[in-house]
Design a protein around this motif. Structure first.
Motif, mmCIF file in Angstrom:
data_model
loop_
_atom_site.group_PDB
_atom_site.id
_atom_site.type_symbol
_atom_site.label_atom_id
_atom_site.label_comp_id
_atom_site.label_asym_id
_atom_site.label_seq_id
_atom_site.Cartn_x
_atom_site.Cartn_y
_atom_site.Cartn_z
ATOM 1 N N HIS A 57 -1.865 -7.303 -4.096
ATOM 2 C CA HIS A 57 -2.170 -7.480 -2.676
ATOM 3 C C HIS A 57 -1.006 -8.217 -2.032
ATOM 4 O O HIS A 57 -0.259 -8.951 -2.698
ATOM 5 N N GLU A 275 -8.350 1.823 8.436
ATOM 6 C CA GLU A 275 -7.644 0.656 8.969
ATOM 7 C C GLU A 275 -7.622 0.710 10.493
ATOM 8 O O GLU A 275 -7.680 1.787 11.101
ATOM 9 N N SER A 335 -2.320 3.714 3.755
ATOM 10 C CA SER A 335 -2.243 2.644 4.736
ATOM 11 C C SER A 335 -1.245 3.068 5.811
ATOM 12 O O SER A 335 -0.518 4.073 5.640
ATOM 13 N N LYS A 375 1.815 -0.176 -2.671
ATOM 14 C CA LYS A 375 0.529 -0.867 -2.591
ATOM 15 C C LYS A 375 0.057 -1.022 -1.142
ATOM 16 O O LYS A 375 -1.112 -0.786 -0.854
ATOM 17 N N THR A 376 0.958 -1.427 -0.267
ATOM 18 C CA THR A 376 0.528 -1.636 1.122
ATOM 19 C C THR A 376 1.751 -1.662 2.033
ATOM 20 O O THR A 376 2.890 -1.866 1.571
#
Length: 971
Positions: A57, A275, A335, A375-376
């Protein structure tokens, strides 16, 4: 430093950048070697950060970076201070059955919330808090058994110690309101009275909240709250209740508790995630929003002040579809982040940049497997930076002029004003946009609007003109030519001349068509005529007309347009040509009207002889209308050349009278000519004119000698009498007046200022009258009319046969007057004798007058003993030392007397005794003469009783210069 492998990969990725379609430069006249900017719009940079384990994260805000790793540690760093790296072993504070499910960092980068879910069904989720300045996790003990899936931060919060009111979203669809603040032991916990559930979106179903954003409308207590789930986006709009300057967002949800759910947008989706992103403008207010769904990015503008729908602040909402993958399918990203004009979509192995305006893929970055899976992707809202986290590396994107291609996008969408705004004043881009808009207007039949824009392009002049000629759109062609004319410089003389001639031909042709079809008095005709006149007055047109006026004159003559020909000659100042044509054709009235419209005095002087001869009345009316703009003396040759008939004389006299009366012309030639006309044709008007001019020879405006000679030639006797009297020829005037009438002679005799001259004139009149008829009554009336004549003056004019008995009464009256004068003379002599005797007595009395001065008497100026120094003694009793009196009197003297006194004193002090003893012409020594002159100046009068004291009565006791000094002394 970037490794060689990374450099190779970056070069390879350039092939994935989607270039905008090239625009063919068929219309632009600009030289543009390359339209596309060489600098990439989106470039990524690998950060020199090496986490100790795989990244699970991440969060970034205000240059504060937080990374959670698989080894149960947090990596924190202030990007502005690379030495601030810190690792925190968070897993030792958690339950063994808990796993990290969410990392939430507030906009200030100070408050971090960590959401933990349970690995087993029996476990409880947890929420932990850690402050920027703390290295210990504090679990929120008051939280119910909820798993927090989203945090809505308060963007208005400016405190580093408190979060302010925030919203929490759970996996069950609950919305919680809370505020994290320190307690007494300085440990950050969730305060119990700030913990409340305010809404339930799930209604009992497992509906996880995936996004929460809220903001306040500037200047109000109105709040807009967006909440998203995987399939819905909700809007909650209402007013918050403030307590201690803190809003309670629960009041916003009150209306939504009792009404059916209608304030949401639903997009079906099979995804378990979504999101919600905001883009903030420069004032840190949300400008746009985007919501990630399975079918695309739901994107819209935010306008809290919109009045269209009070239940929504979204305007221009649209769905941005995802770009196709390698297999041709649209795959939703994991994302995304939002910029002003693009969205960056993150997949497991790449980042795609899609334009929000045309939904085209503008950039694509493929990440190497060596970096691990992505991941993001996060956008730092405060610093406006984009971060991408893979399992092993951290990258940062640099955006360079992302608006560079917007001009082309807006142009394709026919939003030309926006396209021009984003052309950044690039002439080549502006030309392309203008060309597209002009072609669009032309295709729609809006020819004049297209002409205005065509004039701003670089497309061939001939090509555009042919387009309008083929469409027979002459008004649009004129508009185009007019705009091109305005854009040309003075160096383009040939093209300017061609446009001016062409536009003139178009106007004349259209005006002629309207006249031939009977529409010469229509509003269309008048409007076109007005436009033509404005065109002729254009500075470039009027300047060009002077060089091509012969061509323009031929055009107007061929169209028979005399009205515009006259106006054109006025603009070109070629007035003589028009008037000459009228005179040549004997259109005298039109010539006069043209002169009046032209307002050129020199042309009046040039054509006045011909027009006065042909149309005297109308010409004089025109001359009178010009007023003072004309010089009457320059018109005299035209008047003198006219025939001497009554019509011409009457009109000339009318003009001269007007100019003399209304403009007070004093030109002697004008007055002499007017007087000549009066003497020859109207002697009564001549007498009125002479009366208006008056009897002061210095103030009359005509030549008196010329007037007298002329009046004698024309036998104007009465006028001759008046002019002779004006010249001071009194005897001749009276002699001539007696031939006309007696009253005129009497009026002339009363004019002279000298009594002696008046007496002689009256005697001459009396002699003429008495000698003629020996009328005693009339003689007696002369004595009453003129007191300068006595009875003894007129007695010699009577014959010897007239007895004295007829004059007894006037003779007695005359003798009585003489007797009165003798008595008055005697009284004056007696009074003078008495005054002389009184003066003699006064002088005699002063000889024996004396004043006594005692030894104790002091000077009236200095109070010292008077007898110590020479002194002056005045009859009033005041006495002064000679030097004191001199000092007192000197400031009161005038400049001349003061200078003379100084000179006399200097002579007394400088000259020797021998020189001072020398006798002067008066017999006195020089010393005595000098002292007497000094006494005359100094001791002329007492300074306390004489005129000096009277003249000082209005002067202040203290001067302005001494006021400050006196005030200090009084203090």
């Amino acid at each position: 430093m970037t490794s060689i492998l990374d450099q190779y990969k970056q070069a390879a990725q350039a092939s994935y950048r989607t270039k905008p379609p090239a625009e063919p430069m068929i219309s632009s006249g600009y030289i543009n070697m390359q339209l596309e900017d060489n600098v990439p719009m989106f470039t990524k940079q690998k950060m020199n950060l090496n986490p100790s384990d795989l990244i699970t994260h991440a969060a970034v805000s205000s240059d504060n970076l937080v990374v959670a790793m698989a080894n149960g540690k947090l990596f924190r760093m202030d990007i502005r201070n690379p030495d601030s790296e810190q690792e925190i072993h968070y897993s030792k504070y958690c339950q063994p059955t808990s796993k990290l499910s969410g990392l939430f960092l507030d906009p200030l980068g100070c408050h971090l919330l960590m959401s933990f879910s349970s690995k087993t069904k029996d476990g409880c989720p947890e929420l932990a808090y850690i402050h920027q300045k703390s290295s210990k996790l504090k679990f929120v003990s008051k939280i119910p058994n909820y798993e927090i899936t989203e945090v809505g931060w308060n963007f208005e919060n400016t405190s580093n110690n408190m979060t302010g009111p925030i919203l929490l979203g759970t996996s069950k669809g609950h919305l919680l309101e809370t505020e994290l603040e320190p307690n007494n032991d300085k440990m950050f916990i969730a305060s119990e009275h700030y913990w409340r559930q305010i809404f339930d979106i799930g209604k009992g179903a497992d509906t996880p909240i995936t996004g929460i954003k809220f903001h306040r409308v500037a200047g109000t207590n109105k709040y807009c709250i967006f909440v998203t789930t995987p399939t819905r986006i909700y809007q909650f709009i209402g007013h918050a209740i403030f307590s201690e300057n803190k809003p309670s967002l629960k009041s916003v949800f009150y209306p939504y508790l009792t009404i059916p759910e209608t304030g949401f947008q639903e997009i079906p989706s099979t995804l378990k995630y979504s999101e919600l992103q905001y883009y903030f403008d420069k004032n840190e207010m949300p400008k746009t929003f985007a919501w990630l769904t399975e079918q695309g990015i739901f994107y819209g503008q935010l306008d809290p002040t919109s009045q269209q729908n009070s239940n929504s602040v979204v305007t221009q909402g649209s769905l941005v579809t995802y770009p196709s993958g390698p297999d041709g399918k649209e795959i939703p990203p994991l994302s995304f982040v939002l910029t002003e004009f693009h969205t960056l979509l993150m997949y497991s192995d790449r980042v795609k940049v899609v334009s929000l305006l045309n939904q085209e893929l503008v950039h694509e970055d493929i990440y190497s497997e060596a970096h691990g899976k992505l991941k993001t992707i996060i956008r730092d809202l405060k610093k406006r930076q984009i971060w991408v986290f893979t399992e092993k590396k951290i990258f940062r994107y640099k955006i360079v002029r992302e608006e560079r291609n917007l001009w082309q996008i807006y142009s394709d969408k026919e939003q030309f004003d926006l396209a021009r705004e984003y052309c950044q004043n690039n002439p080549a881009f502006l030309d392309i946009v203008n060309m597209k808009q002009a072609d669009l207007f032309f295709s729609k039949g809006e020819y004049e609007r297209s002409a205005e824009i065509y004039a701003e392009t670089q497309r061939s002049f001939e090509t555009i003109c042919l387009k309008f000629l083929e469409a027979e759109q002459f008004d649009a062609l004129k508009k185009y030519l007019e705009r091109r004319l305005e854009s040309l410089t003075d160096d383009d003389k040939t093209l300017i001349s061609m446009i001016v001639i062409w536009m003139t031909e178009l106007y004349l042709s259209q005006l002629g068509t309207l006249r031939r079809t009977g529409r010469g008095d229509s509003s269309e005709y008048h409007q076109m005529q007005s436009d033509f006149e404005v065109f002729l007055l254009h500075p470039k047109v009027s300047k060009t007309m002077r060089h091509v006026k012969s061509v323009i004159y031929e055009l107007m003559s061929s169209h028979g347009d005399k009205q515009n020909l006259l106006k054109l000659t006025m603009i070109n100042e070629d007035f003589e040509n028009v008037v000459s044509q009228y005179v040549y054709r004997k259109n005298y009235l039109e010539a006069i009207n043209a002169l009046q419209n032209l307002k050129r005095p020199d042309l009046f002087y040039q054509f006045a002889p011909v027009l006065m001869e042909a149309a005297p009345k109308h010409m004089v009316n025109a001359l009178i209308a010009q007023g003072a703009r004309l010089s009457p003396s320059k018109l005299l040759p035209a008047f003198l050349s006219c025939q001497n008939d009554e019509a011409h004389i009457t009109e000339i006299t009318r003009y001269l009278e007007f100019i003399v009366v209304h403009f007070n012309v004093k030109d002697k030639a004008i007055h002499n000519y007017l007087l000549t006309l009066y003497a020859e044709h109207d002697q009564q008007a001549l007498m009125r004119y002479l009366s208006r001019q008056g009897q002061d020879i210095a103030l009359v405006n005509y030549d008196v000698h010329y007037a007298l000679r002329l009046c004698r030639e024309k036998n104007a006797s009465e006028a001759c009498v008046k002019l002779s009297a004006l010249l001071g020829l009194w005897e001749g005037a009276v002699e001539l007046a007696l031939r006309v009438r007696l009253a005129l002679a009497k009026s002339v005799a009363a004019l002279p200022d000298c009594p002696h001259v008046q007496r002689q004139l009256w005697l001459h009149i009396a002699e003429h009258v008495i000698t003629k008829n020996q009328d005693i009554k009339e003689a007696m009336s002369f004595l009453e009319e003129c007191p300068l004549i006595k009875i003894e003056d007129i007695l010699p004019f009577f014959s010897d046969v007239v007895t004295i008995d007829h004059f007894r009464e006037p003779i007695c009256q005359s003798l009585q007057e003489y007797n009165n004068q003798i008595e008055e003379t005697k009284a004056e002599m007696e009074e003078a004798t008495k005054a002389a005797k009184y003066v003699r007595d006064e002088i005699h009395s002063f000889r024996g007058r004396s004043v006594r001065v005692s030894a104790s008497s002091g000077c009236c100026a200095c109070d010292l003993a008077l007898l110590l120094r020479p002194f002056y003694l005045f009859p009033c009793g005041h006495h002064f030392h000679a030097d004191c009196l001199t000092a007192e009197i000197t400031p009161m003297l005038g400049a001349a007397k003061r200078s003379k006194l100084g000179d006399l004193q200097r002579q007394l002090s400088v000259l020797s005794n021998i020189e001072l003893s020398t006798a002067t012409s008066s017999g006195l020594p020089l010393r005595e003469v000098l002292k007497n002159e000094i006494d005359d100046i100094v001791a002329n009068e007492c300074i306390y009783c004489g005129e000096h004291m009277i003249s000082c009565i209005d002067k202040p006791f203290i001067s302005d210069e001494d006021w400050d000094r006196v005030m200090k002394e009084w203090e």
